[in-house]
Write an enzyme that holds these catalytic residues in place. Structure first.
Site, PDB file in Angstrom:
ATOM      1  N   CYS A   2     -73.826 -44.709 -96.052  1.00  0.00           N
ATOM      2  CA  CYS A   2     -73.758 -45.739 -96.065  1.00  0.00           C
ATOM      3  C   CYS A   2     -72.963 -47.129 -94.924  1.00  0.00           C
ATOM      4  O   CYS A   2     -73.029 -46.626 -93.596  1.00  0.00           O
ATOM      5  CB  CYS A   2     -72.305 -46.556 -96.659  1.00  0.00           C
ATOM      6  SG  CYS A   2     -71.741 -45.242 -98.255  1.00  0.00           S
ATOM      7  N   ARG A  28     -80.276 -47.487 -92.206  1.00  0.00           N
ATOM      8  CA  ARG A  28     -79.728 -45.341 -92.177  1.00  0.00           C
ATOM      9  C   ARG A  28     -79.592 -44.765 -93.638  1.00  0.00           C
ATOM     10  O   ARG A  28     -79.060 -43.904 -92.567  1.00  0.00           O
ATOM     11  CB  ARG A  28     -77.577 -46.023 -92.419  1.00  0.00           C
ATOM     12  CG  ARG A  28     -77.460 -47.128 -91.241  1.00  0.00           C
ATOM     13  CD  ARG A  28     -76.221 -48.039 -91.457  1.00  0.00           C
ATOM     14  NE  ARG A  28     -75.152 -47.614 -91.167  1.00  0.00           N
ATOM     15  CZ  ARG A  28     -74.122 -46.736 -90.027  1.00  0.00           C
ATOM     16  NH1 ARG A  28     -74.838 -47.488 -88.812  1.00  0.00           N
ATOM     17  NH2 ARG A  28     -73.170 -46.026 -90.512  1.00  0.00           N
ATOM     18  N   TRP A  81     -74.795 -44.706-100.082  1.00  0.00           N
ATOM     19  CA  TRP A  81     -75.118 -43.090 -99.829  1.00  0.00           C
ATOM     20  C   TRP A  81     -74.657 -42.011-100.373  1.00  0.00           C
ATOM     21  O   TRP A  81     -73.458 -42.295 -99.672  1.00  0.00           O
ATOM     22  CB  TRP A  81     -75.346 -42.968 -98.604  1.00  0.00           C
ATOM     23  CG  TRP A  81     -76.496 -41.562 -98.188  1.00  0.00           C
ATOM     24  CD1 TRP A  81     -78.463 -41.986 -98.188  1.00  0.00           C
ATOM     25  CD2 TRP A  81     -76.077 -40.268 -97.945  1.00  0.00           C
ATOM     26  NE1 TRP A  81     -77.773 -40.802 -97.909  1.00  0.00           N
ATOM     27  CE2 TRP A  81     -77.271 -39.300 -98.045  1.00  0.00           C
ATOM     28  CE3 TRP A  81     -75.070 -40.088 -97.921  1.00  0.00           C
ATOM     29  CZ2 TRP A  81     -76.981 -38.205 -97.778  1.00  0.00           C
ATOM     30  CZ3 TRP A  81     -75.151 -38.846 -97.830  1.00  0.00           C
ATOM     31  CH2 TRP A  81     -75.693 -37.965 -97.265  1.00  0.00           C
ATOM     32  N   ASN A 107     -67.329 -47.696 -96.681  1.00  0.00           N
ATOM     33  CA  ASN A 107     -67.779 -46.363 -96.136  1.00  0.00           C
ATOM     34  C   ASN A 107     -66.930 -45.226 -95.278  1.00  0.00           C
ATOM     35  O   ASN A 107     -66.441 -45.179 -94.873  1.00  0.00           O
ATOM     36  CB  ASN A 107     -69.030 -46.771 -94.554  1.00  0.00           C
ATOM     37  CG  ASN A 107     -69.952 -45.765 -93.369  1.00  0.00           C
ATOM     38  OD1 ASN A 107     -69.819 -44.022 -93.891  1.00  0.00           O
ATOM     39  ND2 ASN A 107     -69.939 -46.009 -92.713  1.00  0.00           N
ATOM     40  N   GLY A 108     -67.080 -43.734 -96.119  1.00  0.00           N
ATOM     41  CA  GLY A 108     -66.724 -42.413 -95.301  1.00  0.00           C
ATOM     42  C   GLY A 108     -66.272 -41.977 -96.609  1.00  0.00           C
ATOM     43  O   GLY A 108     -66.538 -41.777 -97.749  1.00  0.00           O
ATOM     44  N   GLU A 502     -88.601 -28.630 -84.839  1.00  0.00           N
ATOM     45  CA  GLU A 502     -89.154 -30.358 -84.994  1.00  0.00           C
ATOM     46  C   GLU A 502     -90.011 -30.649 -86.220  1.00  0.00           C
ATOM     47  O   GLU A 502     -90.140 -31.164 -86.935  1.00  0.00           O
ATOM     48  CB  GLU A 502     -88.927 -30.538 -83.126  1.00  0.00           C
ATOM     49  CG  GLU A 502     -88.668 -32.490 -83.559  1.00  0.00           C
ATOM     50  CD  GLU A 502     -87.311 -32.617 -84.449  1.00  0.00           C
ATOM     51  OE1 GLU A 502     -86.865 -32.383 -84.503  1.00  0.00           O
ATOM     52  OE2 GLU A 502     -87.757 -34.086 -84.986  1.00  0.00           O
ATOM     53  N   LYS A 506     -89.922 -32.333 -89.208  1.00  0.00           N
ATOM     54  CA  LYS A 506     -90.417 -33.816 -89.083  1.00  0.00           C
ATOM     55  C   LYS A 506     -91.499 -33.643 -90.919  1.00  0.00           C
ATOM     56  O   LYS A 506     -90.952 -34.549 -91.540  1.00  0.00           O
ATOM     57  CB  LYS A 506     -91.737 -33.989 -88.067  1.00  0.00           C
ATOM     58  CG  LYS A 506     -91.013 -34.670 -87.674  1.00  0.00           C
ATOM     59  CD  LYS A 506     -90.162 -35.452 -87.288  1.00  0.00           C
ATOM     60  CE  LYS A 506     -88.748 -36.021 -87.716  1.00  0.00           C
ATOM     61  NZ  LYS A 506     -87.628 -35.687 -86.547  1.00  0.00           N
ATOM     62  N   GLU A 509     -88.766 -34.259 -94.105  1.00  0.00           N
ATOM     63  CA  GLU A 509     -88.062 -35.192 -93.717  1.00  0.00           C
ATOM     64  C   GLU A 509     -89.349 -36.284 -94.538  1.00  0.00           C
ATOM     65  O   GLU A 509     -88.880 -36.706 -95.479  1.00  0.00           O
ATOM     66  CB  GLU A 509     -87.613 -36.232 -92.563  1.00  0.00           C
ATOM     67  CG  GLU A 509     -86.551 -35.274 -92.142  1.00  0.00           C
ATOM     68  CD  GLU A 509     -86.153 -36.028 -90.848  1.00  0.00           C
ATOM     69  OE1 GLU A 509     -86.946 -35.440 -89.854  1.00  0.00           O
ATOM     70  OE2 GLU A 509     -85.006 -36.061 -91.239  1.00  0.00           O
ATOM     71  N   HIS A 525     -90.873  -9.650 -90.743  1.00  0.00           N
ATOM     72  CA  HIS A 525     -89.363  -9.614 -90.572  1.00  0.00           C
ATOM     73  C   HIS A 525     -89.004  -9.855 -92.339  1.00  0.00           C
ATOM     74  O   HIS A 525     -88.475 -10.010 -92.649  1.00  0.00           O
ATOM     75  CB  HIS A 525     -88.550  -9.456 -89.710  1.00  0.00           C
ATOM     76  CG  HIS A 525     -88.958  -8.770 -88.850  1.00  0.00           C
ATOM     77  ND1 HIS A 525     -89.215  -7.623 -88.445  1.00  0.00           N
ATOM     78  CD2 HIS A 525     -89.378  -8.468 -86.938  1.00  0.00           C
ATOM     79  CE1 HIS A 525     -88.589  -6.955 -87.103  1.00  0.00           C
ATOM     80  NE2 HIS A 525     -89.575  -7.971 -86.323  1.00  0.00           N
ATOM     81  N   LYS A 630     -80.058 -41.767 -91.997  1.00  0.00           N
ATOM     82  CA  LYS A 630     -80.061 -42.257 -90.404  1.00  0.00           C
ATOM     83  C   LYS A 630     -78.361 -41.921 -89.620  1.00  0.00           C
ATOM     84  O   LYS A 630     -78.682 -40.877 -88.411  1.00  0.00           O
ATOM     85  CB  LYS A 630     -80.379 -43.721 -89.777  1.00  0.00           C
ATOM     86  CG  LYS A 630     -80.649 -43.457 -88.231  1.00  0.00           C
ATOM     87  CD  LYS A 630     -82.084 -42.919 -88.467  1.00  0.00           C
ATOM     88  CE  LYS A 630     -82.232 -42.853 -86.789  1.00  0.00           C
ATOM     89  NZ  LYS A 630     -83.593 -42.089 -86.497  1.00  0.00           N
TER      90      LYS A 630
HETATM   91  C1  AGP Z   1     -84.137 -36.255 -87.831  1.00  0.00           C
HETATM   92  O1  AGP Z   1     -85.510 -36.731 -87.586  1.00  0.00           O
HETATM   93  C2  AGP Z   1     -82.752 -36.480 -89.178  1.00  0.00           C
HETATM   94  N1  AGP Z   1     -83.045 -37.093 -89.162  1.00  0.00           N
HETATM   95  C3  AGP Z   1     -81.540 -35.937 -88.209  1.00  0.00           C
HETATM   96  O2  AGP Z   1     -81.504 -34.814 -88.856  1.00  0.00           O
HETATM   97  C4  AGP Z   1     -81.065 -36.478 -87.555  1.00  0.00           C
HETATM   98  O3  AGP Z   1     -81.589 -35.772 -86.025  1.00  0.00           O
HETATM   99  C5  AGP Z   1     -79.235 -35.077 -87.690  1.00  0.00           C
HETATM  100  O4  AGP Z   1     -78.640 -36.565 -88.240  1.00  0.00           O
HETATM  101  C6  AGP Z   1     -78.230 -36.024 -86.423  1.00  0.00           C
HETATM  102  O5  AGP Z   1     -78.518 -37.641 -86.283  1.00  0.00           O
HETATM  103  P1  AGP Z   1     -78.176 -37.740 -84.982  1.00  0.00           P
HETATM  104  O6  AGP Z   1     -78.562 -37.802 -83.620  1.00  0.00           O
HETATM  105  O7  AGP Z   1     -77.313 -39.040 -84.664  1.00  0.00           O
HETATM  106  O8  AGP Z   1     -76.286 -36.862 -84.266  1.00  0.00           O
END
Ligand code: AGP
Length: 635
Positions: A2, A28, A81, A107-108, A502, A506, A509, A525, A630
């Protein structure tokens, strides 16, 4: 997650600035948006979907309604969000109380909202949405009416009473219709703010003031900001800013003057922010190397941390998502350079482990946004357990920087707009190498020759990365072949397990395909059971001059070939000059020659491109993938 934006001034520009502010908060992550404007009465406009959808519905309003929008000088806005209640027009913020005299954006998460809701329904309040936020609007309405009836209404008192009933985290902006409180001496056009474990900053203008979740949003409008601390309220009008803490003490505002940020939403000619940010990586890495405080062997300092690294017995790294992956690299680097044990723990799983931390241990929190609730909580727990803290974050104006103070290293990656991390991730990797170098030299664990060799290798990275950007079309051609698959496996071992994780994240996501990463030895395994011609396996295998690492390389190749015998389409990611077994793979993606130990930054780039081009090919929303936020400011 949010986002909040608020404006109060004297010119009729509230609607325009709120929409502009909301657009700068889009990165965000959100599923709906809305604004509330305070004229003679309160008006709320909100929609599920993008801000563009909100703008479209505003353009269809009657002339009378449009007039209100065009004349407004005070309002609040929100990108939502969903946490409580599905994304919908009704659940979108702002929320009003049953009487329509209060509008709230939040927000929260309010943990005790069900209990409060029952209480308020009993008192006669009605609810339209499934959100926790509507409870705040009705509760504040109840408190306000009660204080007005007793002739005791005062903004801060009402907010103190409100916060005394709320359990959870909240940044709030509240608008009041003063027709129910005709005796007030306060400016009618004012905004009430509260900050408790969710971000909120105030922007100070000339005869106008602002508030937002993000300092960058405010910096589009003014260069002067006030950072609200946790457990603080504020009341802003066009000419006044009053701040009080939750205990009722008035707080003297501290105004910081920062660089104004006009070009926040400029893609600089790139189709997506993600592509722009991938291309910014060489510059960010060069900047990091040029900002090293002391690069001598005797006294190497990334920055002057107030920590005696020679005394540290164990390191715990806590982080989430990509930041968590990056921290895995620190584990391998420190293990290899100075046999220092590093435990990397997902922040939300740290809850009970802080009890294991001793006085000679160091806890490192890694977070791009510096606002991730799980990471903040883990750092707070470690702090109260007496651990030494160090933070790596990309955002100077963040809760994590506030918590760790001088022991915070700020990665100079600048604002990352695309939800999927690219330049912030590789800058974290570089930060880990440099921090490891500082720790290793402080502990006299590496020779001068090895130190020189490490620095030389790190300095070549921005140049090699820059060259790699010219290979985008090559990676695009590879990506197009794989756009139709729904399941992927990423394999590696050792330091590039980081890269495999990673790469898989990616792809998930951006393209919504399922992708899992395994240390390649784990394949047989269990995961091998799912392999067939529909499951491509991407193996990251980078040779090394160091014998232990070369064995790792050889084992990855063998595991990759095991996968191939199960008919999986096989992709090898390796270096330019490596010819070993390459003919056995369906596709080979290459990075410039580099030793395995220094390869994760470069090896990540083709995987960023792969995910980007697959997503683009599938027509996905690259910069704002569905369901993602974000900065994840709730636990
Ligand atoms: C990364 O592509 C992500 N969007 C997500 O995993 C992110 O790295 C994670 O939410 C941690 O965020 P931060 O680094 O702002 O703490």
């Amino acid at each position: 997650m949010c986002g909040i934006v608020s404006y109060v001034g004297e010119e009729p520009k509230a609607t325009r600035l709120l929409l502009q502010g909301l657009k700068s908060l889009e990165y965000r992550g959100y599923d709906s948006s809305g604004i509330a404007l305070l004229n003679d009465t309160l008006s709320v406009y909100k929609n599920k979907g993008k801000i563009l959808d909100l703008e479209k519905s505003l353009s269809t309003l009657s002339d009378e309604e449009r007039e209100k929008l065009d004349q407004s000088i005070c309002g609040i806005g929100h990108t939502r969000w969903a946490t409580h209640g599905e994304p919908s027009d009704i659940n979108a913020h702002p929320h009003m109380d049953s009487d329509g005299t209060i509008a709230v954006v939040h927000n929260g998460i309010i943990r005790n909202y069900i209990k409060l809701k029952k209480e308020l329904i009993y008192k006669g309040y009605t609810f339209k949405s499934d959100t926790d936020t509507e409870v705040i609007a009705n509760l504040f309405s109840y408190i306000r009416k009660d204080l007005i009836a007793k002739g005791e209404y005062e903004d801060f008192l009402a907010m103190r009473l409100l916060s005394s009933r709320l359990e959870g985290s909240y940044a709030l902006a509240i608008l009041l219709n003063e027709s129910v409180n005709p005796n007030t001496t306060q400016p009618a056009k004012r905004i009430l703010l509260a900050k408790h474990e969710s971000p909120l900053v105030i922007g100070v203008g000339q005869s106008e003031n602002f508030a937002a979740s993000d300092s960058d949003t405010v910096l589009q409008f003014t260069d002067s900001i006030i950072r609200l601390a946790d457990r603080e309220f504020a009341v802003i009008s066009k000419n006044t800013i009053d701040i009080q803490d939750f205990e009722g003490n008035m707080i003297k505002p501290v105004i910081e003057v920062l660089k104004k940020n006009d070009s926040l939403m400029d893609k600089k000619g790139y189709k997506h922010f993600l592509l722009k940010e991938i291309n910014e990586q060489p510059t960010v890495l060069s900047k990091m190397l040029s900002l090293i405080e002391d690069s001598t062997y005797e006294n190497f300092k990334l920055i002057n941390f107030n920590i005696n690294f020679a005394e540290i017995e164990k390191i715990y790294c806590i982080a989430c998502g990509s930041a968590y992956h990056s921290a895995q690299a620190l584990k391998y680097i420190l293990g290899s350079w100075c046999s220092l044990p590093v435990d990397v723990i997902v922040a939300s799983e740290f809850n009970f482990q802080h009890k294991l931390i001793g006085e000679r241990d160091l806890l490192i929190g890694v977070s791009q946004s510096g606002e991730t609730a799980d990471t903040i909580l883990a750092l707070q727990k470690a702090k109260s357990a007496g651990a030494r803290l160090l933070a790596i974050t990309n955002r100077p104006a963040s809760a994590i920087n506030n918590l760790c103070g001088a022991n915070t290293y700020i990665t100079p990656a600048d604002l990352e707009i695309s939800v999927a991390s690219t330049k912030a991730y590789t800058s974290q990797l570089m930060a880990h190498y440099l921090l490891a170098l500082q720790i290793a030299t402080a502990r006299k664990a590496i020779s001068r020759e090895f130190f020189t060799d490490i620095l030389h290798n790190l300095k070549t990275l921005p140049v090699l990365l820059d060259q790699m950007l010219n290979r985008a079309n090559h990676y695009k051609a590879a990506a197009v072949n794989f756009a139709g698959y729904r399941d992927f496996i990423f394999l590696s071992r050792g330091i590039n397990h980081t890269t495999a994780m990673e790469g898989a994240l990616k792809l998930k996501e951006l393209s919504y395909a399922h992708a899992s990463a395994y240390p390649s030895g784990e394949l047989k395994h269990g995961p091998i059971a799912i392999l067939d011609e529909n499951v491509p396996v991407i193996s990251i295998a980078i040779p090394s001059i160091y014998p232990d690492e070369q064995i790792i390389y050889e084992k990855i190749i063998h595991n990759a070939l095991e996968a191939k015998t199960r008919k999986s389409p096989s992709i090898l990611l390796t270096t330019d000059s490596n010819q070993d077994h390459v003919e056995e793979f369906d596709l080979v993606m290459r990075i410039p020659d580099i030793d395995q130990l220094f390869s994760p930054i470069l090896a990540t780039i083709p995987l960023q491109f792969l995910a980007y081009f697959i997503a683009e090919n599938l027509g996905k929303d690259v910069d704002q993938p569905r369901n993602l936020a974000k900065s994840v400011t709730v636990e």
